[in-house]
Design a protein around this motif. Structure first.
Motif, PDB file in Angstrom:
ATOM      1  N   GLY A   1      -7.931 -24.886  17.200  1.00 39.95           N
ATOM      2  CA  GLY A   1      -7.921 -25.494  18.532  1.00 39.95           C
ATOM      3  C   GLY A   1      -7.656 -24.484  19.622  1.00 39.95           C
ATOM      4  N   ALA A   2      -6.729 -23.557  19.374  1.00 39.44           N
ATOM      5  CA  ALA A   2      -6.417 -22.527  20.365  1.00 39.44           C
ATOM      6  C   ALA A   2      -7.603 -21.615  20.605  1.00 39.44           C
ATOM      7  CB  ALA A   2      -5.205 -21.719  19.902  1.00 39.44           C
ATOM      8  N   ALA A   3      -8.395 -21.365  19.557  1.00 36.70           N
ATOM      9  CA  ALA A   3      -9.565 -20.495  19.669  1.00 36.70           C
ATOM     10  C   ALA A   3     -10.809 -21.252  20.122  1.00 36.70           C
ATOM     11  CB  ALA A   3      -9.839 -19.824  18.322  1.00 36.70           C
ATOM     12  N   ARG A   4     -10.667 -22.552  20.328  1.00 37.26           N
ATOM     13  CA  ARG A   4     -11.777 -23.425  20.712  1.00 37.26           C
ATOM     14  C   ARG A   4     -12.908 -23.379  19.668  1.00 37.26           C
ATOM     15  NH1 ARG A   4      -8.032 -24.791  23.451  1.00 37.26           N
ATOM     16  NH2 ARG A   4      -8.124 -25.572  25.587  1.00 37.26           N
ATOM     17  N   LEU A   5     -12.482 -23.358  18.404  1.00 35.36           N
ATOM     18  CA  LEU A   5     -13.400 -23.473  17.285  1.00 35.36           C
ATOM     19  C   LEU A   5     -13.369 -24.905  16.759  1.00 35.36           C
ATOM     20  CD1 LEU A   5     -12.527 -20.155  15.421  1.00 35.36           C
ATOM     21  CD2 LEU A   5     -14.597 -20.635  16.765  1.00 35.36           C
ATOM     22  N   PRO A   6     -14.422 -25.373  16.108  1.00 38.15           N
ATOM     23  CA  PRO A   6     -14.453 -26.776  15.696  1.00 38.15           C
ATOM     24  C   PRO A   6     -13.571 -27.098  14.506  1.00 38.15           C
ATOM     25  CG  PRO A   6     -16.471 -25.661  15.015  1.00 38.15           C
ATOM     26  CD  PRO A   6     -15.717 -24.708  15.894  1.00 38.15           C
ATOM     27  N   PHE A   7     -13.272 -26.105  13.671  1.00 38.35           N
ATOM     28  CA  PHE A   7     -12.428 -26.370  12.512  1.00 38.35           C
ATOM     29  C   PHE A   7     -11.739 -25.089  12.064  1.00 38.35           C
ATOM     30  CE2 PHE A   7     -16.594 -25.282  10.799  1.00 38.35           C
ATOM     31  CZ  PHE A   7     -16.304 -24.406   9.743  1.00 38.35           C
ATOM     32  N   GLY A   8     -10.700 -25.270  11.252  1.00 40.80           N
ATOM     33  CA  GLY A   8      -9.993 -24.142  10.674  1.00 40.80           C
ATOM     34  C   GLY A   8     -10.175 -24.117   9.175  1.00 40.80           C
ATOM     35  N   THR A   9     -10.072 -22.945   8.590  1.00 41.57           N
ATOM     36  CA  THR A   9     -10.221 -22.791   7.142  1.00 41.57           C
ATOM     37  C   THR A   9      -8.953 -22.198   6.547  1.00 41.57           C
ATOM     38  OG1 THR A   9     -11.233 -20.610   7.379  1.00 41.57           O
ATOM     39  CG2 THR A   9     -12.715 -22.506   7.305  1.00 41.57           C
ATOM     40  N   LEU A  10      -8.737 -22.486   5.269  1.00 40.70           N
ATOM     41  CA  LEU A  10      -7.561 -21.971   4.579  1.00 40.70           C
ATOM     42  C   LEU A  10      -7.769 -22.065   3.076  1.00 40.70           C
ATOM     43  CD1 LEU A  10      -4.764 -24.623   4.386  1.00 40.70           C
ATOM     44  CD2 LEU A  10      -6.874 -25.122   5.638  1.00 40.70           C
TER      45      LEU A  10
ATOM     46  N   ILE B   1       3.675 -30.565  24.808  1.00 42.22           N
ATOM     47  CA  ILE B   1       4.968 -30.475  25.492  1.00 42.22           C
ATOM     48  C   ILE B   1       5.878 -29.586  24.659  1.00 42.22           C
ATOM     49  CG2 ILE B   1       6.959 -31.722  26.402  1.00 42.22           C
ATOM     50  CD1 ILE B   1       5.182 -34.195  26.629  1.00 42.22           C
ATOM     51  N   LEU B   2       6.457 -28.569  25.303  1.00 44.54           N
ATOM     52  CA  LEU B   2       7.368 -27.634  24.658  1.00 44.54           C
ATOM     53  C   LEU B   2       8.679 -27.587  25.408  1.00 44.54           C
ATOM     54  CD1 LEU B   2       4.952 -24.574  24.185  1.00 44.54           C
ATOM     55  CD2 LEU B   2       5.383 -26.430  22.542  1.00 44.54           C
ATOM     56  N   HIS B   3       9.724 -27.111  24.720  1.00 49.55           N
ATOM     57  CA  HIS B   3      10.956 -26.722  25.402  1.00 49.55           C
ATOM     58  C   HIS B   3      11.142 -25.231  25.173  1.00 49.55           C
ATOM     59  CE1 HIS B   3      14.779 -27.412  27.380  1.00 49.55           C
ATOM     60  NE2 HIS B   3      15.356 -26.632  26.480  1.00 49.55           N
ATOM     61  N   ALA B   4      11.671 -24.527  26.171  1.00 56.75           N
ATOM     62  CA  ALA B   4      11.853 -23.081  26.074  1.00 56.75           C
ATOM     63  C   ALA B   4      13.140 -22.694  26.773  1.00 56.75           C
ATOM     64  CB  ALA B   4      10.665 -22.349  26.702  1.00 56.75           C
ATOM     65  N   GLN B   5      13.553 -21.448  26.529  1.00 58.92           N
ATOM     66  CA  GLN B   5      14.794 -20.993  27.159  1.00 58.92           C
ATOM     67  C   GLN B   5      14.639 -20.744  28.654  1.00 58.92           C
ATOM     68  OE1 GLN B   5      13.727 -19.806  24.193  1.00 58.92           O
ATOM     69  NE2 GLN B   5      15.437 -19.711  22.756  1.00 58.92           N
ATOM     70  N   ARG B   6      13.490 -20.186  29.061  1.00 60.73           N
ATOM     71  CA  ARG B   6      13.410 -19.851  30.487  1.00 60.73           C
ATOM     72  C   ARG B   6      11.959 -19.724  30.951  1.00 60.73           C
ATOM     73  NH1 ARG B   6      15.356 -15.785  27.557  1.00 60.73           N
ATOM     74  NH2 ARG B   6      17.478 -16.475  28.032  1.00 60.73           N
TER      75      ARG B   6
ATOM     76  N   ALA C   1       0.209 -24.726  22.503  1.00 61.48           N
ATOM     77  CA  ALA C   1       0.065 -24.549  23.949  1.00 61.48           C
ATOM     78  C   ALA C   1      -1.357 -24.174  24.322  1.00 61.48           C
ATOM     79  CB  ALA C   1       1.043 -23.484  24.437  1.00 61.48           C
ATOM     80  N   LEU C   2      -1.924 -23.207  23.605  1.00 65.17           N
ATOM     81  CA  LEU C   2      -3.274 -22.729  23.920  1.00 65.17           C
ATOM     82  C   LEU C   2      -4.346 -23.751  23.567  1.00 65.17           C
ATOM     83  CD1 LEU C   2      -2.892 -19.051  22.656  1.00 65.17           C
ATOM     84  CD2 LEU C   2      -3.081 -19.792  25.038  1.00 65.17           C
ATOM     85  N   ALA C   3      -4.053 -24.650  22.634  1.00 63.75           N
ATOM     86  CA  ALA C   3      -5.045 -25.636  22.195  1.00 63.75           C
ATOM     87  C   ALA C   3      -5.144 -26.832  23.126  1.00 63.75           C
ATOM     88  CB  ALA C   3      -4.705 -26.121  20.783  1.00 63.75           C
ATOM     89  N   ALA C   4      -4.146 -27.035  23.979  1.00 64.82           N
ATOM     90  CA  ALA C   4      -4.050 -28.266  24.757  1.00 64.82           C
ATOM     91  C   ALA C   4      -4.830 -28.202  26.064  1.00 64.82           C
ATOM     92  CB  ALA C   4      -2.582 -28.575  25.052  1.00 64.82           C
ATOM     93  N   ARG C   5      -5.164 -29.372  26.564  1.00 69.37           N
ATOM     94  CA  ARG C   5      -5.771 -29.482  27.896  1.00 69.37           C
ATOM     95  C   ARG C   5      -4.699 -29.355  28.972  1.00 69.37           C
ATOM     96  NH1 ARG C   5      -6.207 -33.757  31.222  1.00 69.37           N
ATOM     97  NH2 ARG C   5      -5.464 -35.161  29.589  1.00 69.37           N
TER      98      ARG C   5
END
Length: 281
Positions: free
Chosen positions: A112-121, A160-165, A185-189
């Motif tokens: 999703g972050a790479a804007r590819l349709p699927f992942g492999t493993l 949605i993330l939480h971070a220190q700063r 984060a990178l995969a989201a709209r």
């Protein structure tokens, strides 16, 4: 853009959206989840690598129609009773499950972050998950002929993330265990980040990642926003809370009473923390 948490959730989280609240053991965005519950967002597709108490609460309060996940439970304690009730008895609503391994979720977020349709493993061999989940398939490598597992990319409407700063330009620094935060984060709209501190300049730090301001939709100043999970360098995990949650969530009546007292009747996350018998954040 800096917003209040209430405004960020109202502006960006629509009924029916796909929402990923990430954070691996720490930096779990409880404050944002509680605001989603307060605003009675419904029909959500919840996504998380390790759904624990935060999704138990959202599922039990009727926010979810579907859950895409890998492992799910109360860490070190046992089952998620509200999740089990939704799956086994359709209370408060039926819940569709899209279950994966950790590696499968990681591959899906990376795709999703790479804007590819699927992942492999190289995974799922010898398990029964592919027979139970139509979203787990296989592909043949065009170079080696090897058969690999394939999973569809995860592209949440909102992460949605939480971070220190964060700094005043909206760049976000995450210290400690990162999990799938960067990929989610990178995969989201849309990306909403609640933070402990807003600073003039991000300090250098080892083992930290920085999310650049141009991928961040909203920054929310929310000290304690990961409680009862922990934020490295700010507060520790409230292990007693996790142990006590087992008895709170085991029965529907005790769960609903607790959620009304500590979440629905509280104006914000600070009030939620102050409503608890012991607060450490």
């Amino acid at each position: 853009m800096q917003l209040t948490l209430a405004d960020a959730i109202e502006n960006y989280v629509a009924h029916g959206a796909s929402v990923a609240l990430e954070g691996f053991t720490h930096l779990i965005p409880f404050a944002a989840a509680h605001e989603i519950i307060r605003q009675r967002k419904r029909d959500l597709h919840l996504i998380r690598m390790t759904p624990d108490l935060v999704y138990d609460q959202m599922i039990g309060m009727g926010c979810a129609r579907k859950l895409t996940f890998s492992w799910g439970g109360n860490p070190g304690v046992g089952s998620l009773h509200r999740l089990r009730d939704a799956v086994e008895h359709h209370w408060p609503l039926p819940l569709e499950l899209d279950e994966h391994s950790h590696a499968g979720m990681a591959a899906a977020f990376c795709a999703g972050a790479a804007r590819l349709p699927f992942g492999t493993l190289r995974g799922y061999a010898g398990t029964d998950l592919p027979a139970r989940n139509a979203n787990i398939r296989s592909v043949t490598c065009p170079f080696t002929g090897e058969t690999l597992a394939a999973v569809p990319a995860i592209n949440p409407d909102i992460t949605i993330l939480h971070a220190q700063r964060a700094d005043r330009e909206g760049n976000v620094a995450i210290d400690g265990i990162v999990g799938a935060a960067r990929e989610a984060a990178l995969a989201a709209r849309v990306l909403i980040v609640t933070v402990e501190d807003i600073v003039d300049e991000l300090p250098p730090a080892m083992n930290a990642i920085v999310l650049p301001h141009w991928i961040v939709s909203a920054i929310v100043h929310c000290p304690g926003g990961a409680y009862p999970s922990y934020a490295q360098g700010h507060y520790t995990r409230d292990n007693a809370f996790y142990r006590q949650w087992d008895s709170v969530a085991r029965e529907r009546d005790s769960f609903m009473a607790w959620m009304h007292e500590h979440v629905l009747q509280q104006r914000d996350h600070r009030a939620f923390i102050e409503s608890l018998p012991v607060a450490r954040a």
